[in-house]
Every structure is written in C-alpha cells, then in structure tokens.
Enzyme design. Structure first.
Site, PDB file in Angstrom:
ATOM      1  N   ASP A  44      47.788  31.889  39.664  1.00  0.00           N
ATOM      2  CA  ASP A  44      47.185  32.977  38.906  1.00  0.00           C
ATOM      3  C   ASP A  44      47.860  33.191  37.557  1.00  0.00           C
ATOM      4  O   ASP A  44      47.199  33.503  36.567  1.00  0.00           O
ATOM      5  CB  ASP A  44      47.245  34.270  39.715  1.00  0.00           C
ATOM      6  CG  ASP A  44      46.126  34.371  40.739  1.00  0.00           C
ATOM      7  OD1 ASP A  44      45.197  33.538  40.686  1.00  0.00           O
ATOM      8  OD2 ASP A  44      46.174  35.260  41.590  1.00  0.00           O
ATOM      9  N   ALA A 152      39.733  43.541  37.640  1.00  0.00           N
ATOM     10  CA  ALA A 152      40.208  42.192  37.967  1.00  0.00           C
ATOM     11  C   ALA A 152      41.690  42.185  38.301  1.00  0.00           C
ATOM     12  O   ALA A 152      42.152  41.366  39.101  1.00  0.00           O
ATOM     13  CB  ALA A 152      39.936  41.250  36.791  1.00  0.00           C
ATOM     14  N   THR A 155      44.199  44.251  42.141  1.00  0.00           N
ATOM     15  CA  THR A 155      44.860  43.780  43.360  1.00  0.00           C
ATOM     16  C   THR A 155      46.238  43.185  43.071  1.00  0.00           C
ATOM     17  O   THR A 155      46.902  42.707  43.994  1.00  0.00           O
ATOM     18  CB  THR A 155      44.019  42.703  44.070  1.00  0.00           C
ATOM     19  OG1 THR A 155      43.842  41.591  43.203  1.00  0.00           O
ATOM     20  CG2 THR A 155      42.672  43.262  44.486  1.00  0.00           C
TER      21      THR A 155
END
Length: 254
Positions: A44, A152, A155
């Site tokens: 990520d 987005a 989390t």
C-alpha cells in the site's frame, strides 16, 4: 476499455522486483507517459507513492500486492493480467490538500490520499484549536494528535486511532483524535467532504507539533489547513467484486 500499453513500476522488495522482470518480459514495459495503464507492484505504501507520482499522467493505476499490506492492491498473478485489466472496475478518489505554516514562517503544501495527521513532537501533549469552515468548533484539544482522513484512508491510521470506517461514496471526512486527554476520550467528528479544517497549535514552542501528509512531514507547525481537492482525481482499478466499497464493508465484519 482494453489496456495494452502497460507501464510497470515496482518497489524495492525482492518479490516486487522479480514480478517486474517476469511481467515486463511478457507484456513489455512502456514509458509512463505513453501507457494506457500503470501496474504497481508492491504494498500500500508503494501504491500511494505511485498515485502521487503519476497524478498528472491520466492513466489509471492497477496494483498487485507484492508487499506486506495490500488494501489498495489486487492479488498477484502473472498469467492472466490482460484479462484482469480488461475486466477491472474503476474507483475515483480525491486527495486532501495540506497547507502547513511552520514556526519559521515557511509554508508547505502537500497532498494526501489517506490522511493528514498532526502529532506531538515532544514530551508533552499537543494543544490544538480546531476550526471548521471559519468557525471555532473546539477551542482547545489536549491530545497526542489528530487527523483528517478520506474514505479511502479511513481503514489506515484513522481506524487504528479508533476512527470510523467511511463508505467510499459517502462524501464525508473523518476528524479523529489520538489519545485525547481533554475533552476526555473525545474521538472526533464526521465532516462533509467540502469542509475546510484548520488546526492551530497552542503554545507551539513548549508543545511542538509535526504535520504529515501521506509520509510528507513538516516539523514545528503553528497552523495546518486541510481540504479536499476535487480537481485532482486518482483512478484506481480493482478486480470485479474486490473494489474499495466491498473492502470497506468487509473490514467492518472481520
């Protein structure tokens, strides 16, 4: 649409570099400005880096997980990439803009896809004043820090700080406190996406604070203004049934 001109980018992780070699040999690897699609190989963190670096190119980004975290990534596979790209679903997200004023008078602007956070940079808790759309909403928040997160990014750090998970199309931002001391255990607020949030650091010399936008840090800030930037659109591709909306829902039922 069919994606045939592919630009591959990869993190430094050995597994990502190996995937870059395999996929580049199989599909070719064009310069980013000539690509129909950019395929990011990593985790990520690398996906966020790729989105920032390619935001002016216009090509969507399809991530495949070759890192430790893969919330924004698809599962890795090297045998059916073209079919997966053709069937991919697109999500469009807007980043946050951070404008931070430092103690020395310098101004710093940065974009954040996940969140902008303010964190204490010394032994004592930070003291922050919170203003929303020009109106003071909290004269003094004593805390370890506070952040504003996009759906987005809800989390990521926001969720770890006990902030809410936001549906991707909700048009809402999360304002979340970290270890709030006064008001005791104040967790934050939900704000419309159009809101302009300003943090003023109270007693910045005695209680220094740093600001961070997706890893771009500014030390010793005295004020930080945060707003959504609708003119910048990041296009992310996901395998069918595995888009952000589904992932955000799934996170809430773990």
């Amino acid at each position: 649409m069919p994606y045939r001109s592919i630009a591959f980018v990869a993190s430094r992780a050995p597994s990502a570099q190996e995937a870059l070699t395999v996929l580049g040999a199989r599909h070719g690897n064009v310069p980013q400005h000539l690509a129909d699609v950019i395929v990011a190989l990593g985790g990520d963190g690398f996906m966020l880096q790729t989105l920032h670096e390619t935001q002016n190119i216009g090509a969507p980004v399809y991530g495949m997980n070759r890192g430790t975290v893969g919330f924004l990534m698809n599962a890795y596979g090297d045998d059916d990439l073209l079919a997966r790209l053709d069937n991919a679903e697109q999500e469009v997200i807007n980043p946050l803009v951070m404008n931070a004023l430092a103690v020395d008078g310098s101004m710093h602007e940065a974009l954040a896809i996940n969140e902008v956070s303010l964190l204490r940079a010394g032994a004592q808790a930070a003291k922050l004043r919170i203003t929303v759309d020009g109106r003071v909403r909290m004269p003094e928040l004593v805390c370890d820090g506070a952040l504003v997160a996009t759906p987005a990014g809800s989390t990521a750090y926001n969720y770890s700080a006990h902030g809410p998970i936001l549906p991707i199309g909700s048009g809402v931002l999360a304002l979340t406190a970290m270890a709030a001391f006064r008001p005791r255990r104040w967790r934050g607020a939900l704000l419309p996406k159009s809101a302009v949030v300003r943090f003023d650091v109270l007693d910045a010399t005695k209680r220094p604070v740093m600001a961070d936008a997706d890893g771009q840090s500014v030390r010793n800030v005295v004020s930080v203004e945060i707003r959504s930037e609708p003119d910048i659109c990041h296009r992310i591709l996901f395998d069918p049934g595995h888009g952000l909306e589904e992932r955000l829902l799934r996170e809430q039922f773990v």
